[in-house]
Design a protein around this motif. Sequence first.
Motif, short mmCIF file in Angstrom:
data_model
loop_
_atom_site.label_atom_id
_atom_site.label_comp_id
_atom_site.label_asym_id
_atom_site.label_seq_id
_atom_site.Cartn_x
_atom_site.Cartn_y
_atom_site.Cartn_z
N ALA A 119 -16.62 -64.01 -94.88
CA ALA A 119 -15.88 -63.09 -95.44
C ALA A 119 -14.27 -63.31 -94.88
O ALA A 119 -14.05 -63.90 -94.26
CB ALA A 119 -16.14 -61.50 -94.78
N GLY A 120 -13.48 -62.88 -95.83
CA GLY A 120 -12.11 -63.36 -95.59
C GLY A 120 -11.90 -64.61 -96.13
O GLY A 120 -12.55 -65.03 -97.22
N SER A 121 -10.74 -65.29 -96.09
CA SER A 121 -10.35 -66.62 -96.62
C SER A 121 -9.51 -67.39 -95.62
O SER A 121 -8.86 -67.10 -94.54
CB SER A 121 -9.42 -66.25 -97.76
OG SER A 121 -8.35 -65.82 -97.49
N VAL A 122 -9.86 -68.61 -95.95
CA VAL A 122 -8.76 -69.70 -95.20
C VAL A 122 -8.22 -70.51 -96.40
O VAL A 122 -8.75 -71.20 -97.06
CB VAL A 122 -9.86 -70.58 -94.22
CG1 VAL A 122 -8.90 -71.71 -93.70
CG2 VAL A 122 -10.35 -69.66 -93.24
N THR A 123 -6.85 -70.52 -96.23
CA THR A 123 -6.34 -71.02 -97.48
C THR A 123 -5.20 -72.32 -96.79
O THR A 123 -4.71 -72.23 -95.56
CB THR A 123 -5.28 -70.23 -98.11
OG1 THR A 123 -4.35 -69.57 -97.08
CG2 THR A 123 -6.37 -69.00 -98.67
N LEU A 124 -4.95 -73.22 -97.81
CA LEU A 124 -3.93 -74.13 -97.48
C LEU A 124 -2.89 -74.17 -98.50
O LEU A 124 -3.23 -74.26 -99.64
CB LEU A 124 -4.62 -75.49 -97.22
CG LEU A 124 -3.75 -76.88 -97.20
CD1 LEU A 124 -2.95 -76.79 -95.85
CD2 LEU A 124 -4.27 -78.14 -97.49
N GLY A 125 -1.63 -73.88 -98.31
CA GLY A 125 -0.78 -73.73 -99.24
C GLY A 125 -1.11 -72.90 -100.41
O GLY A 125 -1.00 -73.02 -101.43
N GLY A 126 -1.81 -71.69 -99.88
CA GLY A 126 -2.03 -70.62 -100.85
C GLY A 126 -3.47 -70.54 -101.37
O GLY A 126 -3.98 -70.02 -102.19
N ALA A 127 -3.98 -72.02 -101.53
CA ALA A 127 -5.31 -72.12 -102.16
C ALA A 127 -6.29 -72.35 -101.11
O ALA A 127 -6.32 -72.84 -100.00
CB ALA A 127 -5.18 -73.55 -102.62
N GLU A 128 -7.38 -71.62 -101.38
CA GLU A 128 -8.52 -71.39 -100.56
C GLU A 128 -9.27 -72.55 -100.26
O GLU A 128 -9.64 -73.52 -101.28
CB GLU A 128 -9.63 -70.33 -101.17
CG GLU A 128 -9.17 -69.07 -101.18
CD GLU A 128 -10.34 -68.12 -101.38
OE1 GLU A 128 -11.56 -68.43 -100.75
OE2 GLU A 128 -10.22 -67.08 -102.01
N LEU A 129 -9.50 -73.36 -99.04
CA LEU A 129 -10.21 -74.63 -98.95
C LEU A 129 -11.53 -74.57 -99.42
O LEU A 129 -12.09 -75.60 -99.93
CB LEU A 129 -9.97 -74.66 -97.33
CG LEU A 129 -8.89 -74.95 -96.52
CD1 LEU A 129 -8.99 -75.07 -95.24
CD2 LEU A 129 -8.22 -76.26 -97.13
N SER A 130 -12.26 -73.44 -99.29
CA SER A 130 -13.72 -73.35 -99.86
C SER A 130 -13.60 -73.52 -101.30
O SER A 130 -15.07 -73.91 -101.99
CB SER A 130 -14.30 -72.13 -99.48
OG SER A 130 -13.68 -70.78 -100.14
N ARG A 131 -12.69 -73.49 -102.08
CA ARG A 131 -12.85 -73.62 -103.62
C ARG A 131 -12.26 -74.78 -103.92
O ARG A 131 -12.44 -75.55 -105.23
CB ARG A 131 -11.83 -72.56 -104.05
CG ARG A 131 -12.66 -70.89 -104.20
CD ARG A 131 -11.72 -70.07 -104.90
NE ARG A 131 -11.54 -70.41 -106.09
CZ ARG A 131 -10.44 -69.93 -106.98
NH1 ARG A 131 -9.77 -69.50 -106.46
NH2 ARG A 131 -10.47 -70.37 -108.11
N MET A 132 -11.72 -75.52 -103.17
CA MET A 132 -11.03 -77.12 -103.18
C MET A 132 -12.20 -78.07 -103.19
O MET A 132 -13.18 -78.01 -102.46
CB MET A 132 -10.00 -77.38 -102.38
CG MET A 132 -8.80 -76.25 -102.39
SD MET A 132 -7.40 -76.82 -101.18
CE MET A 132 -7.00 -78.57 -101.66
N PRO A 133 -11.97 -79.18 -104.06
CA PRO A 133 -12.97 -80.18 -104.12
C PRO A 133 -12.64 -80.79 -102.47
O PRO A 133 -11.74 -80.94 -102.05
CB PRO A 133 -12.70 -81.22 -105.16
CG PRO A 133 -11.80 -80.19 -105.98
CD PRO A 133 -11.15 -79.26 -105.33
N THR A 134 -14.23 -81.29 -102.03
CA THR A 134 -14.04 -81.63 -100.61
C THR A 134 -13.12 -82.97 -100.53
O THR A 134 -12.54 -83.09 -99.46
CB THR A 134 -15.58 -82.26 -100.40
OG1 THR A 134 -16.46 -80.88 -100.48
CG2 THR A 134 -15.63 -82.62 -98.79
N GLU A 135 -13.08 -83.94 -101.44
CA GLU A 135 -12.32 -84.97 -101.11
C GLU A 135 -10.77 -84.52 -101.12
O GLU A 135 -9.90 -85.20 -100.34
CB GLU A 135 -12.38 -85.81 -102.41
CG GLU A 135 -13.95 -86.69 -102.39
CD GLU A 135 -14.05 -87.79 -101.05
OE1 GLU A 135 -13.17 -88.16 -100.76
OE2 GLU A 135 -15.11 -87.52 -100.68
N ARG A 136 -10.49 -83.66 -101.80
CA ARG A 136 -8.95 -83.16 -101.71
C ARG A 136 -8.64 -82.59 -100.50
O ARG A 136 -7.62 -82.71 -100.05
CB ARG A 136 -8.50 -82.14 -102.89
CG ARG A 136 -7.27 -81.62 -103.18
CD ARG A 136 -7.07 -80.74 -104.27
NE ARG A 136 -7.25 -81.71 -105.50
CZ ARG A 136 -7.42 -81.01 -106.74
NH1 ARG A 136 -7.73 -79.95 -106.89
NH2 ARG A 136 -7.58 -81.92 -107.64
#
Length: 592
Positions: free
Chosen positions: A409-426
């Motif tokens: 629950a909750g979110s962890v973001t990098l530059g406003g983008a959720e890490l869990s939704r970003m491609p792993t390589e990125r």
Amino acid sequence: MIGVPPPSVDPAAPESATTLPVGGPATVRRCVRELLRRHRRALALLVGVNAVAVIASMAGPHLLGGLVEDLAAGDDVQLGRAVSLFAVALAVQTLFTRIVRVRGAMLGEEMLADLREDFLVRSVRLPPGVLERAGTGDLLSRVTTDVDRLAEAMREAVPELAIGVVWGVLLLGALTATAPPLALSVLVALPLLVWGCRWYFPRAPRAYRSEAAGYAAVSAVLAETVDAGRTVEAHRLGARRVALSDRRIKEWTSWERYTLWLRTVFYPVINLTHMLVIGSVLLLGGFFVLRGWMSVGQLTAGALYAQMLTEPVGIVLRWYDELQVAQVSLGRLVGVREIEPDAGDERVRPSGRDVRADDVRFGYGSHADVLHGVSLDVPPGTRLALVGPSGAGKSTLGRLLAGIYAPRAGSVTLGGAELSRMPTERVRRHVALVNQEHHVFVGSLRDNLLLARPEASDEELWSALGAVDAEGWARGLPDGLATAVGSGGLALTPARAQQVALARLVLADPHTLVLDEATSLLDPRAARHLESSLAKVLAGRTVVAIAHRLHTAHDADVIAVAEDGRISELGSHEELVAAGGAYAALWRSWQR
């Protein structure tokens, strides 16, 4: 049939001990089709060469039948001609059989290499958290035991099965063409063979799968006990671990006994089938000869063909049984295909470098949460230190900030983008995690460093080693960067292996780093010097350092104190010491 019942142990129990699944029938069939399509030319060549060898093997019965026919008719017997033709056929059969064996082994090795590469490539693409939860026992059993079982099948079962199928089809054709009535005698044994197969093969896959899962459970228990040997001894857990090992071994051996019992029933059925085929051919053939419906030469050739037919049938059934075992191992290897790696959303891109955790909750599996509503804001270029007692959730939070795990629950973001939704390589291009586990791969020191940046020059490699205080000992190696390290080469001490890992980090050049006790294997003085050197290299980058040595926290811009899965204090070293809270108590105890 009355006999040994399957073990009462549910085979799903050991299988469910791992998060890596076993490939289902559809996945296995898809993998087999891919292999056959990829190696179709080699397979076609194998079948063609095998057909020539089988046809040559049938020359003997044909020639002998002709001789018997001539003798029965009172004609001149061309024995010398028959012997010469038989010798030529035997030479052709020997040559082409050898080619079949060699080409079959080569084809099996090529297929096995494809499977190994596929497993490795797909495994390393999985999220690190998936592999961590799988455990070393399951991974070890897949890349050792399962690969070994599959190797035997690929080298022998696949070519032998191809030989048996081609051999059997051609012999049936020859029997039908030589003595059509005798082809019906094969049908006498068919019901028994079908019954045996219908009894055995539905039971065998589940039994072999449970046996493999039981072995994986045994490997997992033994590997965990050995790895944590000192902890087991310190907490007096020896008796409990031995009892667990005994239980896993008992479950595994019960399935071993069950699969052995299945074979002790099935193989005699096959032998009885062979006897029925030969007996029916001789009885029916003799009756047909007495009636004048068939010549003695036809009976002789037909009986020899029928006798030869028992061999390919036995080969097919025997190696199909081996393929049952191999199918389980293949399913375990291709099971990683059923884990759909979260490819992420290509549209999700960070718009900055700030790292933020917002009301994060996280737990391992179905267990209770270890992080409870953690919120943290790390501006770009900040050096954040996470401190706190063992078990407070520091490393877990660090892995969430590095994108290894996704929050419940909750979110962890990098530059406003959720890490869990970003491609792993990125995620890996932006954030890097360095923990206490450092690996030295087999190869040269140069190869180990180039893993981080393949295009790096030797000058850049030396510069990276210098940044982590490793250039001195690296220059002193016998062959410098070309020195072989790892298994079979120069064994690096844990401290040097840690420096190599940090040099990779320098080469990778991410803008955000999570360091989980990254200098723990160095003595305090060397660690302090290394951190001072790294500070110059990492200037301007966001650094989250998880540390038990509080001098790391002293140098940080911000310190976060973790207690019971929560952030209890947040501030600079001076602010937290002045506040007189948990950090101040830790600092006072550290100073003593």
